[in-house]
Design an enzyme around this catalytic site. Structure first.
Site, PDB file in Angstrom:
ATOM      1  N   SER A  18       0.810  -1.188  -0.225  1.00  0.00           N
ATOM      2  CA  SER A  18      -0.169  -0.095   0.084  1.00  0.00           C
ATOM      3  C   SER A  18       0.825   1.236   0.131  1.00  0.00           C
ATOM      4  CB  SER A  18      -0.868  -0.104   1.449  1.00  0.00           C
ATOM      5  OG  SER A  18      -1.833  -1.073   1.365  1.00  0.00           O
TER       6      SER A  18
HETATM    7  N1  SAH Z   1      -0.156  -5.094   4.369  1.00  0.00           N
HETATM    8  C1  SAH Z   1       0.281  -5.456   2.895  1.00  0.00           C
HETATM    9  C2  SAH Z   1      -0.532  -5.074   1.945  1.00  0.00           C
HETATM   10  C3  SAH Z   1      -0.642  -6.405   1.065  1.00  0.00           C
HETATM   11  S1  SAH Z   1      -1.976  -6.152  -0.165  1.00  0.00           S
HETATM   12  C4  SAH Z   1       1.691  -4.933   2.985  1.00  0.00           C
HETATM   13  O1  SAH Z   1       2.222  -4.166   3.828  1.00  0.00           O
HETATM   14  O2  SAH Z   1       2.312  -5.189   2.037  1.00  0.00           O
HETATM   15  C5  SAH Z   1      -3.141  -7.016   0.502  1.00  0.00           C
HETATM   16  C6  SAH Z   1      -2.947  -8.418   0.783  1.00  0.00           C
HETATM   17  O3  SAH Z   1      -4.051  -9.032   1.152  1.00  0.00           O
HETATM   18  C7  SAH Z   1      -2.470  -9.413  -0.506  1.00  0.00           C
HETATM   19  O4  SAH Z   1      -1.096  -9.900  -0.087  1.00  0.00           O
HETATM   20  C8  SAH Z   1      -3.372 -10.446  -0.732  1.00  0.00           C
HETATM   21  O5  SAH Z   1      -2.892 -11.549  -1.143  1.00  0.00           O
HETATM   22  C9  SAH Z   1      -3.978 -10.401   0.894  1.00  0.00           C
HETATM   23  N2  SAH Z   1      -5.292 -10.883   0.766  1.00  0.00           N
HETATM   24  C10 SAH Z   1      -6.313 -11.020  -0.104  1.00  0.00           C
HETATM   25  N3  SAH Z   1      -7.272 -11.781   0.518  1.00  0.00           N
HETATM   26  C11 SAH Z   1      -7.048 -12.280   1.588  1.00  0.00           C
HETATM   27  C12 SAH Z   1      -7.646 -13.201   2.385  1.00  0.00           C
HETATM   28  N4  SAH Z   1      -8.719 -13.829   2.333  1.00  0.00           N
HETATM   29  N5  SAH Z   1      -7.099 -13.762   3.645  1.00  0.00           N
HETATM   30  C13 SAH Z   1      -5.744 -13.138   3.959  1.00  0.00           C
HETATM   31  N6  SAH Z   1      -5.085 -12.231   3.067  1.00  0.00           N
HETATM   32  C14 SAH Z   1      -5.537 -11.901   1.902  1.00  0.00           C
END
Ligand code: SAH
Length: 216
Positions: free
Chosen positions: A65
């Site tokens: 993000s």
């Molecule tokens: N907090 C992260 C943001 C990553 S983007 C950072 O600092 O990099 C959001 C993430 O949510 C992705 O890696 C995606 O794979 C994950 N995601 C999507 N659906 C999900 C679910 N049902 N359970 C767990 N993670 C999930």
């Protein structure tokens, strides 16, 4: 890659920008962003841009993000030290690192194995270890460790994951983007009683989708 004085200087400029231009006022959040080396969570080709307010691709077609989004979501949690915080969507681990740096107890869930493995290794290397990292479906939360003081969802959900609301303490808060894939609205739910929630709205964002385990 190392954390040099150049990176530290760029982080300071980013923090000033978040405070002055993006209205972030929680000094504990700003301090954590000032300390956590975001460039070390990214591929080396992005090193020079790591402290711009931009999202970048990470493994498994996901994205880290924007720093302003991380700051805003974290500020909305109104964290107190030692609170239990559940993060859904560990991704590369940057947001989790910011939370750990703020001295809260972090439980984080990721459904992409590559990212689960990457973030676990990275957070260990940086000595910013969450209490618990889980490879699984965030829609289910982490019932074994519930209830949580705060829940942070870092992916956009089309429907409200009600199981997560169950796992929130009374008085607890959940910050979550809700909406279709192209745009979500950021919400904060505060649990007033087992069945009542206050709902506040914080503008439009674009997150990667929250998928259940049958999607890819
Ligand atoms: N907090 C992260 C943001 C990553 S983007 C950072 O600092 O990099 C959001 C993430 O949510 C992705 O890696 C995606 O794979 C994950 N995601 C999507 N659906 C999900 C679910 N049902 N359970 C767990 N993670 C999930």
């Amino acid at each position: 890659m190392q954390d040099s004085f150049v990176h530290k200087g760029k982080r300071k400029i980013l923090v000033d920008y978040l405070r002055e231009k993006m209205g972030i006022s929680d000094e504990k959040v700003l301090n954590a962003i000032n300390v956590v080396p975001r460039h070390l969570f990214l591929e080396s080709i992005f090193e020079d841009f790591a402290y711009e307010d931009r999202a970048f691709p990470i493994l498994a077609q996901q994205t880290i993000s924007h720093p302003s989004t991380v700051a805003e979501q974290t500020e909305l949690l109104e964290l107190q030290e030692k609170e239990k915080v559940l993060e859904i969507g560990t991704g590369c681990g940057y947001q989790a690192a910011v939370l750990v740096q703020m001295n809260v107890l972090v439980y984080t869930v990721e459904r992409q194995k590559d990212l689960h493995d990457f973030s676990q290794k990275k957070l260990r290397e940086l000595h910013l270890r969450p209490k618990f990292q889980s490879f699984g479906d965030g829609f289910l939360g982490l019932p074994t460790f519930a209830p949580f003081d705060k829940i942070l969802v870092t992916c956009g959900a089309e429907i409200l994951p009600t199981e997560l609301l169950h796992q929130l303490k009374i008085g607890g808060k959940m910050v979550i983007p809700l909406g279709k894939t192209d745009e979500q609205i950021l919400y904060r739910f505060t649990k007033i009683s087992p069945t009542e929630f206050e709902k506040e709205e914080f503008g439009a964002y674009k997150f990667v989708p929250m998928l259940n385990n049958t999607n890819h």
